[in-house]
Design an enzyme around this catalytic site. Sequence first.
Site, PDB file in Angstrom:
ATOM      1  N   CYS A 176       0.833  -1.204   0.000  1.00  0.00           N
ATOM      2  CA  CYS A 176       0.000   0.000   0.000  1.00  0.00           C
ATOM      3  C   CYS A 176       0.866   1.251   0.000  1.00  0.00           C
ATOM      4  CB  CYS A 176      -0.932  -0.010   1.219  1.00  0.00           C
ATOM      5  SG  CYS A 176      -1.999   1.437   1.330  1.00  0.00           S
ATOM      6  N   CYS A 228      -0.452   4.070   2.230  1.00  0.00           N
ATOM      7  CA  CYS A 228      -0.209   3.829   3.662  1.00  0.00           C
ATOM      8  C   CYS A 228       1.244   4.089   4.044  1.00  0.00           C
ATOM      9  CB  CYS A 228      -0.553   2.386   4.027  1.00  0.00           C
ATOM     10  SG  CYS A 228      -2.193   1.834   3.523  1.00  0.00           S
ATOM     11  N   ASP A 229       2.185   3.655   3.213  1.00  0.00           N
ATOM     12  CA  ASP A 229       3.588   3.574   3.632  1.00  0.00           C
ATOM     13  C   ASP A 229       4.564   4.426   2.838  1.00  0.00           C
ATOM     14  OD1 ASP A 229       2.810   1.691   5.547  1.00  0.00           O
ATOM     15  OD2 ASP A 229       3.000   0.048   4.119  1.00  0.00           O
TER      16      ASP A 229
END
Length: 330
Positions: free
Chosen positions: A133, A136-137
């Site tokens: 992701c 997300c990261d």
Amino acid sequence: MRDIIIIGSGPAGFTAAIYAARAELKPLLIASSVEIGGELMNTTEVENFPGFPEAIMGPDLMTKMQQQAERFGTEIVYDDVVELELDGPVKRVRLGNGGVEEAKAIIYATGSAYRKLGLPEEEPLSGHGLSWCATCDGFFFRQKTIAVVGGGDSAMEEATFLTRFADKVYVIHRRDELKASKIMQQRAHDNEKIEFIWNAEVTAIHGGDQVNGVSLRDTVTGEVRGLDLDGLFVAIGNDPRTHLVHGKLELTAEGTIRVDGRSSRTSVPGVFAAGDVIDPFYRQAVTAAGSGTVAALDAEHYLAALEDTNSPAEAELEAEELDELAAINN
């Protein structure tokens, strides 16, 4: 017989449980015997979930959601659903232990699973330089050299997004042409930070506590070479966990459960769906949580209407009218 059973223990399932429990519906949440908490259990720091300015570890976030659901009276069963009977006014859920639970309404929130490369290093390095992701990261890879595996729209979108942070982004694809749409291909090709590695597949991921490189095999010549990296993103697709409802609920072309507009109502009265299992595009914890809210409210309206009509079909129509009226008033 219970009012409502929630299947799934990710952000959608636990949020639905919080709302249903606060409505005094005494929900039963079936959390699975293994993958409790969904994909966030494999995530380290979560910085984009509202309310946590200092970030929170994925497992800690899911623990807090579970505690909140239990605080209001949610009962949790740690078992796997093996079969569903959704037709008729009584829904039946068969568990792995042989038991059967019955309810007037079901919320199906089993989420989706990222497709993996099938390498032994994936599990220990997940959250340690290996991610599925970018949203997300990506923030953790400022001024780093990273790679994205994949050749579809998702891979191009991930690679392009990651150039906001990384100095260099490789795109590793096992063929010599992309599956992505023309506009997504052009966007990636025009980005000076992106470099394509064609006819290559990842055969190993290197690193002890953190990803530091991969081994690539040329799919034409068979030659193997190394590539130094600070991080690896896998974008080869994801699969909604809908195997229990195949032939029972209507699905979309993407394989997700079809719902009525912005509601959570499925093709079967009394069955509602939430989270990644209905969302092929966003797949974020916060959107899944919002979807769980919708499902709980839809189910609450359905159950209230069911008491008046004693007919699932009529209750569905009456609940729909209640939802529309609530939307107008808001």
